[in-house]
Enzyme design. Structure first.
Site, PDB file in Angstrom:
ATOM      1  N   HIS A   1       0.832  -1.209   0.000  1.00 27.76           N
ATOM      2  CA  HIS A   1       0.000   0.000   0.000  1.00 27.76           C
ATOM      3  C   HIS A   1       0.872   1.267   0.000  1.00 27.76           C
ATOM      4  O   HIS A   1       0.681   2.166  -0.824  1.00 27.76           O
ATOM      5  CB  HIS A   1      -0.894  -0.054   1.247  1.00 27.76           C
ATOM      6  N   GLU A   2       1.849   1.315   0.904  1.00 27.69           N
ATOM      7  CA  GLU A   2       2.684   2.526   1.006  1.00 27.69           C
ATOM      8  C   GLU A   2       3.554   2.699  -0.242  1.00 27.69           C
ATOM      9  O   GLU A   2       3.817   3.820  -0.675  1.00 27.69           O
ATOM     10  CB  GLU A   2       3.554   2.485   2.268  1.00 27.69           C
TER      11      GLU A   2
ATOM     12  N   HIS B   1       1.583   4.495  -2.778  1.00 26.87           N
ATOM     13  CA  HIS B   1       1.635   5.962  -2.608  1.00 26.87           C
ATOM     14  C   HIS B   1       2.968   6.518  -3.111  1.00 26.87           C
ATOM     15  O   HIS B   1       3.012   7.540  -3.796  1.00 26.87           O
ATOM     16  CB  HIS B   1       1.500   6.336  -1.127  1.00 26.87           C
TER      17      HIS B   1
HETATM   18 ZN   LIG Z   1      -2.636   5.080   2.445  1.00 34.31          ZN
END
Ligand SMILES: [Zn+2]
Length: 368
Positions: free
Chosen positions: A186-187, A190
């Site tokens: 997830h990170e 980003h």
């Molecule tokens: Zn997030």
């Protein structure tokens, strides 16, 4: 609409389907525990987490990262622990820092700790810091510099460009809903320019600028029970890595998400340089060999050394065709080096490089 056009423009630019390999350095900030205990996560734990990230990004069959969703893709992006340090020497790609020994005695834990724990050049390495944070905080990422729509202003502190992960979710005996490490996936999303599937605000008016992730009004948590609905009444894509669902039910990056990430890797500062970083061995040289270029050479010669001879002392001997030595010295081999050639009338020189595990003789042409 403008945003859509922009993505389409980039889509045309990302027609290549090469596999991007990103060198990773992991900084483990611990409390003085033995390796493998407490916050001092073992190499095996780190390697397993990186493997899981690759399973996810490559949608690898036979793993949790595989899916058969029509919008699901293999992003063709991979992450590998660095093989070569910033000094050009072999590395495991894992640093261990006892925060009790850091100079700054204030705010050593969490984000403050990172500043004193150090980083490797973010042009060449993707920095991942593991440290203790309070429970509930899973991780944090810095966004890239990009003109893709929706991206918040990225950090100006390059020493924080990377992702921050709460180690406490990966300590021994930890079996929570986040233990599979999808926080990293997830990170990293980003870090490579992805937004949450609900956009920037939790309502149905924001978008993540990816048409193939149904717009939702906010995050989802647990993945048990009936599938929640998206803003348009279709099932929400709770399996998307950019939702907040439990690790166990996440397994999708979509095509539009892939295009955003690859666009960032092709255009953004401190992202595009990662794909050609010397942190991973990329040339075709064997572990015990050497590669020299250009040929012919002018004033300097580039020399790349294989992994097994790095850090070892070598002798450099340059002869002319009459067999006379015209340059001789010893040096310690690093992965990529540049040597100054002597000014000579000869058009051809013979170069010998000798070390404990390397003995090579090459003809070097001089001139245009
Ligand atoms: Zn997030």
């Amino acid at each position: 609409m403008q945003a859509k056009k922009q993505l389409q423009k980039h889509q045309r630019n990302t027609s290549n389907n090469s596999i991007y390999r990103i060198p990773v350095v992991v900084h483990i900030i611990h409390d003085g525990e033995d390796e493998g205990k407490g916050l001092n996560l073992s190499d095996e734990t780190i390697k397993t987490l990186i493997k899981n990230v690759n399973d996810d990004f490559r949608r690898k069959s036979g793993t949790r990262g595989h899916n058969t969703h029509p919008s699901g893709v293999d992003t063709q992006i991979e992450f590998h622990l660095a093989q070569i340090s910033p000094e050009g020497l072999p590395t495991t790609g894992i640093r261990r820092i006892d925060y009790n020994k850091l100079l700054d005695s204030l705010g050593r834990e969490g984000i403050e700790g990172y500043r004193t724990a150090g980083y490797w050049n973010p042009e060449q390495y993707f920095n991942i810091w593991f440290s203790r944070f309070s429970r509930g905080f899973l991780g944090r990422a810095e966004f890239p510099e990009t003109d893709l729509p929706g991206i918040p202003q990225p950090t100006e502190k390059i020493e924080e460009d990377g992702i921050f992960i709460n180690s406490t979710y990966f300590m021994e005996g930890e079996e929570g809903p986040y233990g599979l490490g999808r926080t990293l996936t997830h990170e990293i999303g980003h870090f490579l320019g992805l937004l949450h599937v609900w956009g920037i605000k939790s309502n149905c008016e924001n978008d993540d600028y990816c048409d193939d992730t149904p717009l939702v009004s906010g995050p989802h948590g647990s993945c048990s029970g009936s599938t929640p609905l998206a803003c348009n009444g279709e099932p929400a894509m709770i399996e998307n890595y950019m939702d907040y669902s439990d690790d166990a039910c996440m397994n999708i990056f979509t095509k539009d998400q892939m295009v955003r990430m690859r666009t960032v890797l092709e255009h953004s500062p401190r992202r595009k340089t990662l794909t050609t970083s010397p942190g991973l061995i990329r040339s075709d040289i064997g572990a015990n060999t050497v590669k020299t270029y250009p040929n012919p050479a002018l004033e300097t010669l580039n020399v790349e050394f294989g992994l097994n001879v790095l850090g070892l002392s070598h002798e450099w001997i340059l002869y002319n065709l009459q067999g006379q030595i015209i340059q001789r010295f010893t040096f310690v081999a690093k992965h990529q080096m540049v040597f100054n050639l002597p000014l000579v009338a000869s058009k051809v020189l013979i170069l010998k490089i000798q070390g404990p595990a390397l003995n090579t003789t090459q003809k070097i042409m001089i001139g245009n």
